[in-house]
Write a protein that holds these residues in place. Sequence first.
Motif, PDB file in Angstrom:
ATOM      1  N   ARG A  98       1.262 -29.450 -15.323  1.00 31.83           N
ATOM      2  CA  ARG A  98       2.264 -28.763 -16.140  1.00 31.83           C
ATOM      3  C   ARG A  98       2.131 -27.256 -15.909  1.00 31.83           C
ATOM      4  NH1 ARG A  98       1.151 -32.256 -21.727  1.00 31.83           N
ATOM      5  NH2 ARG A  98       1.709 -34.306 -20.867  1.00 31.83           N
ATOM      6  N   LYS A  99       3.116 -26.692 -15.219  1.00 30.33           N
ATOM      7  CA  LYS A  99       3.011 -25.298 -14.749  1.00 30.33           C
ATOM      8  C   LYS A  99       3.032 -24.275 -15.878  1.00 30.33           C
ATOM      9  CE  LYS A  99       3.604 -27.511 -10.891  1.00 30.33           C
ATOM     10  NZ  LYS A  99       3.762 -28.837 -11.460  1.00 30.33           N
ATOM     11  N   THR A 100       3.563 -24.659 -17.048  1.00 29.27           N
ATOM     12  CA  THR A 100       3.671 -23.697 -18.151  1.00 29.27           C
ATOM     13  C   THR A 100       2.436 -23.707 -19.055  1.00 29.27           C
ATOM     14  OG1 THR A 100       4.903 -25.403 -19.341  1.00 29.27           O
ATOM     15  CG2 THR A 100       6.200 -23.709 -18.225  1.00 29.27           C
ATOM     16  N   PHE A 101       1.476 -24.600 -18.782  1.00 25.50           N
ATOM     17  CA  PHE A 101       0.273 -24.671 -19.610  1.00 25.50           C
ATOM     18  C   PHE A 101      -0.748 -23.649 -19.110  1.00 25.50           C
ATOM     19  CE2 PHE A 101       0.280 -28.730 -22.270  1.00 25.50           C
ATOM     20  CZ  PHE A 101       1.669 -28.770 -22.333  1.00 25.50           C
ATOM     21  N   GLY A 102      -1.364 -22.926 -20.049  1.00 30.52           N
ATOM     22  CA  GLY A 102      -2.222 -21.786 -19.767  1.00 30.52           C
ATOM     23  C   GLY A 102      -3.098 -21.846 -18.528  1.00 30.52           C
ATOM     24  N   PRO A 103      -4.063 -22.788 -18.447  1.00 35.02           N
ATOM     25  CA  PRO A 103      -4.980 -22.792 -17.299  1.00 35.02           C
ATOM     26  C   PRO A 103      -4.255 -23.010 -15.963  1.00 35.02           C
ATOM     27  CG  PRO A 103      -5.829 -24.171 -19.073  1.00 35.02           C
ATOM     28  CD  PRO A 103      -4.431 -23.788 -19.463  1.00 35.02           C
ATOM     29  N   VAL A 104      -3.197 -23.821 -15.974  1.00 36.42           N
ATOM     30  CA  VAL A 104      -2.441 -24.075 -14.739  1.00 36.42           C
ATOM     31  C   VAL A 104      -1.641 -22.820 -14.370  1.00 36.42           C
ATOM     32  CG1 VAL A 104      -0.687 -25.544 -13.650  1.00 36.42           C
ATOM     33  CG2 VAL A 104      -2.286 -26.536 -15.324  1.00 36.42           C
ATOM     34  N   ARG A 105      -0.990 -22.239 -15.379  1.00 35.81           N
ATOM     35  CA  ARG A 105      -0.188 -21.037 -15.165  1.00 35.81           C
ATOM     36  C   ARG A 105      -1.050 -19.896 -14.605  1.00 35.81           C
ATOM     37  NH1 ARG A 105       1.939 -20.206 -20.336  1.00 35.81           N
ATOM     38  NH2 ARG A 105       0.366 -18.612 -20.688  1.00 35.81           N
ATOM     39  N   SER A 106      -2.242 -19.727 -15.176  1.00 36.74           N
ATOM     40  CA  SER A 106      -3.074 -18.615 -14.697  1.00 36.74           C
ATOM     41  C   SER A 106      -3.606 -18.890 -13.290  1.00 36.74           C
ATOM     42  CB  SER A 106      -4.197 -18.262 -15.673  1.00 36.74           C
ATOM     43  OG  SER A 106      -4.897 -19.389 -16.057  1.00 36.74           O
ATOM     44  N   TRP A 107      -3.904 -20.150 -12.955  1.00 39.30           N
ATOM     45  CA  TRP A 107      -4.330 -20.455 -11.580  1.00 39.30           C
ATOM     46  C   TRP A 107      -3.191 -20.137 -10.606  1.00 39.30           C
ATOM     47  CZ3 TRP A 107      -3.106 -22.965  -7.173  1.00 39.30           C
ATOM     48  CH2 TRP A 107      -4.111 -23.097  -6.210  1.00 39.30           C
ATOM     49  N   LEU A 108      -1.970 -20.548 -10.949  1.00 32.30           N
ATOM     50  CA  LEU A 108      -0.811 -20.288 -10.076  1.00 32.30           C
ATOM     51  C   LEU A 108      -0.566 -18.784  -9.926  1.00 32.30           C
ATOM     52  CD1 LEU A 108       1.606 -23.085 -11.312  1.00 32.30           C
ATOM     53  CD2 LEU A 108       0.590 -22.917  -9.041  1.00 32.30           C
ATOM     54  N   ALA A 109      -0.735 -18.057 -11.015  1.00 33.71           N
ATOM     55  CA  ALA A 109      -0.516 -16.596 -10.964  1.00 33.71           C
ATOM     56  C   ALA A 109      -1.513 -15.941 -10.021  1.00 33.71           C
ATOM     57  CB  ALA A 109      -0.642 -16.012 -12.365  1.00 33.71           C
ATOM     58  N   SER A 110      -2.746 -16.440  -9.994  1.00 33.61           N
ATOM     59  CA  SER A 110      -3.757 -15.818  -9.124  1.00 33.61           C
ATOM     60  C   SER A 110      -3.746 -16.380  -7.698  1.00 33.61           C
ATOM     61  CB  SER A 110      -5.143 -15.970  -9.746  1.00 33.61           C
ATOM     62  OG  SER A 110      -5.477 -17.339  -9.834  1.00 33.61           O
ATOM     63  N   HIS A 111      -2.919 -17.402  -7.447  1.00 30.86           N
ATOM     64  CA  HIS A 111      -2.832 -17.982  -6.087  1.00 30.86           C
ATOM     65  C   HIS A 111      -1.387 -17.980  -5.569  1.00 30.86           C
ATOM     66  CE1 HIS A 111      -6.728 -19.444  -7.492  1.00 30.86           C
ATOM     67  NE2 HIS A 111      -7.057 -19.614  -6.237  1.00 30.86           N
ATOM     68  N   GLN A 112      -0.596 -17.029  -6.027  1.00 27.97           N
ATOM     69  CA  GLN A 112       0.797 -16.892  -5.581  1.00 27.97           C
ATOM     70  C   GLN A 112       1.602 -18.190  -5.688  1.00 27.97           C
ATOM     71  OE1 GLN A 112      -1.726 -15.314  -3.326  1.00 27.97           O
ATOM     72  NE2 GLN A 112      -1.390 -13.717  -4.842  1.00 27.97           N
ATOM     73  N   GLY A 113       1.304 -18.978  -6.730  1.00 26.16           N
ATOM     74  CA  GLY A 113       2.131 -20.150  -7.019  1.00 26.16           C
ATOM     75  C   GLY A 113       2.070 -21.283  -6.012  1.00 26.16           C
ATOM     76  N   GLN A 114       0.990 -21.353  -5.195  1.00 29.22           N
ATOM     77  CA  GLN A 114       0.986 -22.433  -4.205  1.00 29.22           C
ATOM     78  C   GLN A 114       0.511 -23.747  -4.818  1.00 29.22           C
ATOM     79  OE1 GLN A 114      -2.398 -20.260  -2.277  1.00 29.22           O
ATOM     80  NE2 GLN A 114      -2.501 -22.129  -1.081  1.00 29.22           N
ATOM     81  N   LEU A 115       1.179 -24.840  -4.415  1.00 28.15           N
ATOM     82  CA  LEU A 115       0.840 -26.182  -4.913  1.00 28.15           C
ATOM     83  C   LEU A 115       0.151 -26.968  -3.816  1.00 28.15           C
ATOM     84  CD1 LEU A 115       4.056 -27.312  -6.808  1.00 28.15           C
ATOM     85  CD2 LEU A 115       1.950 -26.452  -7.773  1.00 28.15           C
ATOM     86  N   PHE A 116      -0.657 -27.947  -4.226  1.00 25.18           N
ATOM     87  CA  PHE A 116      -1.343 -28.802  -3.248  1.00 25.18           C
ATOM     88  C   PHE A 116      -0.833 -30.224  -3.339  1.00 25.18           C
ATOM     89  CE2 PHE A 116      -3.925 -25.111  -3.605  1.00 25.18           C
ATOM     90  CZ  PHE A 116      -4.401 -24.913  -2.325  1.00 25.18           C
TER      91      PHE A 116
END
Length: 195
Positions: free
Chosen positions: A177-195
């Motif tokens: 879930r991209k809007t949930f805090g820990p996921v959102r902050s990981w995406l913000a620090s990794h330019q939004g890349q998904l695996f």
Amino acid sequence: MPLICGVDEAGRGPLAGAVFAAAVILDPAKPIAGLADSKVLSEAKRDALAAWIKRDALAWCIASASVEEIDKLNILHATMLAMTRAVEGLSTRPDLAQIDGNRVPKHLPVPGEAIVKGDAKVAAISAASILAKTARDAELVALDARHPQYGFARHKGYPTAEHLAAIERHGVLAEHRKTFGPVRSWLASHQGQLF
């Protein structure tokens, strides 16, 4: 006697997977012993009760709202959507939906009544909580089979230390879930890349 369905959800807090809801109309002629809030039951007990509910209830339906819907609507509105879908999916239309918690979904097709801690007080809500929880757990076990390095079968997507460490190590999946805090902050620090 009015036909009453119990409604409950599972999976509002996790960082991954859909949010599930179930609606159940119990058959007064076929009481189901041992119904309780799914959180206080063992996994084996939940699974046994889920099979019993599906066999003996007058009607039941399990529905969900996807990760995309959660991120678009927010978790509260996605939960209300899943609950509405569960009531709409019943093969028999109830006269009243009794819903665990303090809110009634706006677009429910029947009158609704919110009952705080209803999953511990009302048998039909307990039954719904069991069906929602077992369905969601099954989805997370399936997700675990596809991505074993995240440990989904163990933590069911909740933000445990193990899960947070796995996100740090392996990145964010489409099922997160991209809007949930820990996921959102990981995406913000990794330019939004998904695996």
